[in-house]
Design a protein around this motif. Sequence first.
Motif, short mmCIF file in Angstrom:
data_model
loop_
_atom_site.label_atom_id
_atom_site.label_comp_id
_atom_site.label_asym_id
_atom_site.label_seq_id
_atom_site.Cartn_x
_atom_site.Cartn_y
_atom_site.Cartn_z
N ARG A 15 2.24 14.96 61.16
CA ARG A 15 2.71 15.70 62.32
C ARG A 15 3.57 14.76 63.27
N ARG A 16 3.06 13.54 63.40
CA ARG A 16 3.49 12.73 64.38
C ARG A 16 4.83 12.27 63.85
N LEU A 17 4.84 11.69 62.67
CA LEU A 17 6.03 11.18 62.08
C LEU A 17 7.05 12.52 62.18
N GLY A 18 7.04 13.57 61.85
CA GLY A 18 7.80 14.64 62.25
C GLY A 18 8.40 14.71 63.35
N ALA A 19 7.28 14.82 64.41
CA ALA A 19 7.91 14.63 65.80
C ALA A 19 8.63 13.78 66.27
N LEU A 20 8.37 12.48 65.62
CA LEU A 20 9.28 11.55 66.09
C LEU A 20 10.65 11.37 65.31
N LEU A 21 10.60 11.91 64.22
CA LEU A 21 12.06 12.11 63.56
C LEU A 21 12.93 13.02 64.39
N LEU A 74 8.77 2.86 63.66
CA LEU A 74 8.20 3.97 63.33
C LEU A 74 6.49 3.71 62.99
N LEU A 75 6.65 2.44 62.36
CA LEU A 75 5.27 2.03 61.98
C LEU A 75 4.32 1.87 63.22
N ALA A 76 5.20 0.98 64.45
CA ALA A 76 4.15 0.98 65.49
C ALA A 76 3.81 2.24 66.05
N ASP A 77 4.62 3.24 66.23
CA ASP A 77 4.32 4.50 66.87
C ASP A 77 3.61 5.33 66.03
N LEU A 78 3.24 5.13 64.71
CA LEU A 78 2.36 5.77 63.87
C LEU A 78 1.16 5.19 63.70
N ALA A 79 1.02 3.69 63.94
CA ALA A 79 -0.06 3.01 63.97
C ALA A 79 -1.42 3.91 64.70
N PRO A 80 -2.64 3.66 64.03
CA PRO A 80 -3.65 4.21 65.01
C PRO A 80 -3.75 3.08 66.13
N ASP A 81 -4.82 3.59 67.08
CA ASP A 81 -4.73 3.03 68.39
C ASP A 81 -5.75 1.56 68.22
N THR A 82 -6.35 1.61 67.11
CA THR A 82 -7.26 0.41 66.96
C THR A 82 -6.20 -0.58 66.15
N ALA A 83 -6.37 -1.84 66.60
CA ALA A 83 -5.46 -3.06 65.95
C ALA A 83 -5.95 -3.19 64.51
N LEU A 84 -4.87 -3.39 63.88
CA LEU A 84 -4.93 -3.74 62.24
C LEU A 84 -5.47 -5.14 62.12
#
Length: 86
Positions: A15-21, A74-84
Amino acid sequence: MVRPPLTPAERDRGRRLGALLRAARGDRSPAEVAAASGVSQEALRKIETGRVPTPAFFTVAALAGALDVPLDRLLADLAPDTALTA
């Protein structure tokens, strides 16, 4: 091959990806973005509405290119709040 059901987090990310696009599309019509990316209008609509929460990488890359959105953004905007961590 049976695909396991998506988790709530995966559905939310879709859903977040769709909203970003959709936001990146701005005033451009779906037809214009579909033509520029080579992705069908129907696929674009389903991605933007979250009905396809895990589109193929090349589909996302084509849309990002047509919308002039870097994939790393896109990856940064979709990443979870926790650090990878690797």
